[in-house]
Design a protein around this motif. Structure first.
Motif, PDB file in Angstrom:
ATOM      1  N   VAL A  42       0.555   4.783   2.279  1.00  0.00           N
ATOM      2  CA  VAL A  42      -0.399   5.386   3.205  1.00  0.00           C
ATOM      3  C   VAL A  42       0.319   6.312   4.182  1.00  0.00           C
ATOM      4  O   VAL A  42      -0.186   7.381   4.557  1.00  0.00           O
ATOM      5  CB  VAL A  42      -1.179   4.289   3.972  1.00  0.00           C
ATOM      6  N   ALA A  43       1.522   5.929   4.587  1.00  0.00           N
ATOM      7  CA  ALA A  43       2.296   6.723   5.538  1.00  0.00           C
ATOM      8  C   ALA A  43       2.960   7.936   4.892  1.00  0.00           C
ATOM      9  O   ALA A  43       3.586   8.745   5.584  1.00  0.00           O
ATOM     10  CB  ALA A  43       3.350   5.850   6.208  1.00  0.00           C
ATOM     11  N   GLY A  44       2.848   8.067   3.564  1.00  0.00           N
ATOM     12  CA  GLY A  44       3.415   9.223   2.887  1.00  0.00           C
ATOM     13  C   GLY A  44       4.879   9.104   2.537  1.00  0.00           C
ATOM     14  O   GLY A  44       5.554  10.106   2.313  1.00  0.00           O
ATOM     15  N   LEU A  45       5.389   7.866   2.439  1.00  0.00           N
ATOM     16  CA  LEU A  45       6.808   7.671   2.137  1.00  0.00           C
ATOM     17  C   LEU A  45       7.116   7.724   0.647  1.00  0.00           C
ATOM     18  O   LEU A  45       8.281   7.826   0.264  1.00  0.00           O
ATOM     19  CB  LEU A  45       7.291   6.336   2.707  1.00  0.00           C
ATOM     20  N   GLY A  46       6.108   7.603  -0.195  1.00  0.00           N
ATOM     21  CA  GLY A  46       6.360   7.637  -1.626  1.00  0.00           C
ATOM     22  C   GLY A  46       5.170   7.133  -2.408  1.00  0.00           C
ATOM     23  O   GLY A  46       4.053   7.023  -1.891  1.00  0.00           O
ATOM     24  N   VAL A  47       5.435   6.826  -3.686  1.00  0.00           N
ATOM     25  CA  VAL A  47       4.405   6.361  -4.616  1.00  0.00           C
ATOM     26  C   VAL A  47       4.605   4.866  -4.851  1.00  0.00           C
ATOM     27  O   VAL A  47       5.717   4.431  -5.182  1.00  0.00           O
ATOM     28  CB  VAL A  47       4.478   7.119  -5.956  1.00  0.00           C
ATOM     29  N   ALA A  48       3.555   4.108  -4.694  1.00  0.00           N
ATOM     30  CA  ALA A  48       3.612   2.652  -4.898  1.00  0.00           C
ATOM     31  C   ALA A  48       2.690   2.252  -6.035  1.00  0.00           C
ATOM     32  O   ALA A  48       1.735   2.969  -6.356  1.00  0.00           O
ATOM     33  CB  ALA A  48       3.208   1.918  -3.619  1.00  0.00           C
TER      34      ALA A  48
END
Length: 305
Positions: free
Chosen positions: A245-251
């Motif tokens: 959600v914070a835009g740190l990567g793909v989960a």
């Protein structure tokens, strides 16, 4: 002639008096265990207290209930007869006490896996409360194996560990998973090829220690080539989803855990979701009675799925 005001009820020929309940409890435990020490531990008494209670019971009844040989005890025929009757009586009392306590119990406990509780169940819980205002449920977070003896009435768990044979399971929904990321990051981390999206190899991937094989399991279910294990790792599943959600990567996001964010446009799932072979279920110590509050909860959970 002066009549006996006590009548015949206390005549030695009609003696229906019961021994003390403590003596019978000590005897029942000792008979079941055929060991005074284990009976004493169960009743939180000393070995001597249990032994004296049984001896007094034998003296009162005038029969030997145990044979004592080489520091061991064995039930006599009289002991087996009494043990059967006392055991049945204790079972009836325990059942009655349990039913009375259940009637007085105003709140029951539902244990749910933490991420599912936080991201799926709690956001919908007000609907259940509005539909069933007289049902008071205490929600607690818990994952993996558990015991109903620890104050839990019902539990929602994913089918990723073996269940005791005595547990009753009602299937709720299949687990569907897929890569998710913040919507404004999707164009940079996914390619669009022949009207189908693909995940770029250099896209930052997010992992979680509570499901370390999530990426590989998704790749197998979606028939994609395996991915390496590079990327940032978080201690808990909901941390990795919040990082997405914070835009740190793909989960890797299970549908029910990211559904609200996907539907609101916060997260994007360019590759969609696939079933990974597991499912969630509602666990109970026995089958749910039709029309009971627990059965109402089951119906509501399935409606939300």
């Amino acid at each position: 002639m002066i009549s006996d005001i006590k009548g015949e009820s206390e005549s030695p020929l009609n003696d229906e008096r019961l021994p003390s309940l403590l003596a019978l409890r000590c005897f029942e435990a000792a008979a079941r265990q055929e060991n005074f020490s284990r009976a004493a531990a169960e009743l939180h008494l000393t070995h001597g207290a249990v032994s004296r209670a049984v001896r007094l019971l034998e003296d009162e009844l005038g029969v030997a209930l145990f044979e004592r040989r080489s520091r061991r005890v064995f039930l006599t025929d009289a002991g087996r007869t009494l043990a059967r009757a006392v055991g049945e009586g204790m079972d009836l009392m325990r059942q009655a006490v349990s039913e009375l306590r259940a009637r007085q119990k105003r709140q029951w406990v539902l244990s749910c896996e933490p991420t599912l509780l936080m991201r799926w169940l709690i956001p919908r819980w007000s609907d259940f409360q509005a539909r069933h205002p007289g049902t008071d449920v205490h929600l607690v977070a818990g994952g993996g194996p558990f015991s109903f003896a620890n104050g839990i009435d019902l539990a929602i768990r994913r089918s990723d560990f073996p269940l005791p044979g005595s547990y009753h399971a009602e299937r709720l929904f299949a687990e569907k998973v897929g890569p998710v990321c913040r919507t404004d990051k999707a164009a940079g981390w996914f390619n669009e090829e022949h009207h189908a999206a693909t995940l770029r190899r250099d896209a930052p991937r997010l992992h979680t220690r509570t499901r370390p094989g999530a990426w590989q399991e998704w790749a197998a279910a979606a028939r994609h080539s395996p991915f390496d294990t590079s990327g940032q790792t978080f201690d808990h599943f909901y941390f990795s989803l919040q990082a997405a959600v914070a835009g740190l990567g793909v989960a890797i996001g299970p549908w029910h855990l990211v559904r609200d964010d996907v539907e609101s446009g916060v997260l994007n799932a360019p590759l969609g979701f696939v079933e990974d072979g597991s499912h969630y279920c509602l666990l109970s110590p026995k089958p749910l009675a039709p029309g009971s509050p627990e059965a109402d909860l089951l119906a509501w959970l399935r409606l939300q799925a």
